[in-house]
Motif scaffolding. Structure first.
Motif, PDB file in Angstrom:
ATOM      1  N   UNK A 233       0.853  -1.189   0.000  1.00 39.39           N
ATOM      2  CA  UNK A 233       0.000   0.000   0.000  1.00 39.39           C
ATOM      3  C   UNK A 233       0.888   1.239   0.000  1.00 39.39           C
ATOM      4  N   UNK A 234       0.623   2.139  -0.925  1.00 38.47           N
ATOM      5  CA  UNK A 234       1.370   3.398  -1.012  1.00 38.47           C
ATOM      6  C   UNK A 234       0.533   4.530  -0.428  1.00 38.47           C
TER       7      UNK A 234
ATOM      8  N   UNK B 128      -3.028   0.346  -3.480  1.00 34.31           N
ATOM      9  CA  UNK B 128      -2.214  -0.844  -3.297  1.00 34.31           C
ATOM     10  C   UNK B 128      -1.669  -1.292  -4.644  1.00 34.31           C
ATOM     11  N   UNK B 129      -0.368  -1.592  -4.667  1.00 30.77           N
ATOM     12  CA  UNK B 129       0.299  -2.091  -5.857  1.00 30.77           C
ATOM     13  C   UNK B 129       0.781  -3.506  -5.579  1.00 30.77           C
ATOM     14  N   UNK B 130       0.727  -4.349  -6.582  1.00 30.73           N
ATOM     15  CA  UNK B 130       1.449  -5.611  -6.520  1.00 30.73           C
ATOM     16  C   UNK B 130       2.821  -5.343  -7.108  1.00 30.73           C
TER      17      UNK B 130
ATOM     18  N   UNK C 128      14.115   5.312  -0.666  1.00 27.45           N
ATOM     19  CA  UNK C 128      14.304   6.729  -0.381  1.00 27.45           C
ATOM     20  C   UNK C 128      13.640   7.136   0.930  1.00 27.45           C
ATOM     21  N   UNK C 129      12.453   6.582   1.219  1.00 27.50           N
ATOM     22  CA  UNK C 129      11.720   6.932   2.436  1.00 27.50           C
ATOM     23  C   UNK C 129      11.257   5.679   3.164  1.00 27.50           C
ATOM     24  N   UNK C 130      11.146   5.798   4.461  1.00 28.96           N
ATOM     25  CA  UNK C 130      10.511   4.792   5.305  1.00 28.96           C
ATOM     26  C   UNK C 130       9.548   5.532   6.223  1.00 28.96           C
ATOM     27  N   UNK C 131       8.267   5.194   6.107  1.00 28.79           N
ATOM     28  CA  UNK C 131       7.249   5.790   6.968  1.00 28.79           C
ATOM     29  C   UNK C 131       6.582   4.686   7.778  1.00 28.79           C
TER      30      UNK C 131
END
Length: 190
Positions: free
Chosen positions: A97-98, A104-106, A125-128
């Motif tokens: 999930x973005x 949601x992407x596979x 690049x990012x971790x949330x």
């Protein structure tokens, strides 16, 4: 990485919804000289881990993953968003999930590029919340590969994803770890 923290303060922009815009140097326009430094730092952190592959999700993580892989002298593989016409055959797949795109992407990696012999370093690049990393961890597990850990350019510590991964035993090394982003002020975790 103090130099990254300073660059975020100089060139980054906080947008509504706790969004940190760093497109001027990290994930749209790339400061290539600086990206090489970030790659060298990420590689230094895992230099003794026996890394054989660096993996990421398309698209914004590719620059950092490439820089780290180049510094380690290993291949870089990126998970494609499923549905691409040029991916066929056996694949490893995970759903991610973005929050940026609100969907949601596979994501998929061909079984040709990741095997049980690999020692994997994840880069992004990012971790949330940790969704992309969890998807890549799931793909690594499907391959039977060994996970060495993850190198993240910017972690939004206040969103908890990195802390949860660390509690699960995943080695997460963030080059800049933001503790809070309130009222236009960034505070780094020390």
């Amino acid at each position: 990485m103090l130099e990254l923290e300073e660059k975020i303060l100089r060139e980054g922009e906080i947008l509504p919804g706790n969004i940190l815009k760093v497109g001027d140097f990290l994930n749209q326009q790339i400061d290539t000289d600086f990206m090489v430094k970030m790659g060298e730092e990420g590689a230094r952190l895992f230099k003794d881990a026996g890394i054989t592959k660096v993996i990421t999700v398309e698209a914004s993580g590719i620059a950092l993953a490439f820089a780290v892989a180049q510094a380690l002298h290993v291949p870089m593989v990126f998970a494609k968003k499923y549905g691409s016409a040029n991916i066929a055959g056996d694949i490893f797949k995970a759903s991610v999930y973005s929050y940026t795109h609100k969907q949601t992407f596979d994501i998929v990696i061909s079984k040709k590029y990741l095997t049980s012999d690999d020692v994997v370093l994840i880069c992004d690049d990012f971790l949330a919340k940790g969704n992309a990393l969890n998807g890549l961890i799931h793909i690594t597990e499907q391959a039977g590969a060994t996970l060495a850990g993850a190198v993240i350019a910017i972690e939004k510590g206040f969103q908890g994803g990195g802390d949860l991964l660390r509690e699960e035993g995943v080695r997460v090394e963030s080059l800049a770890l933001i503790d809070t982003m309130e009222d236009g002020v960034i505070v780094y975790r020390r």
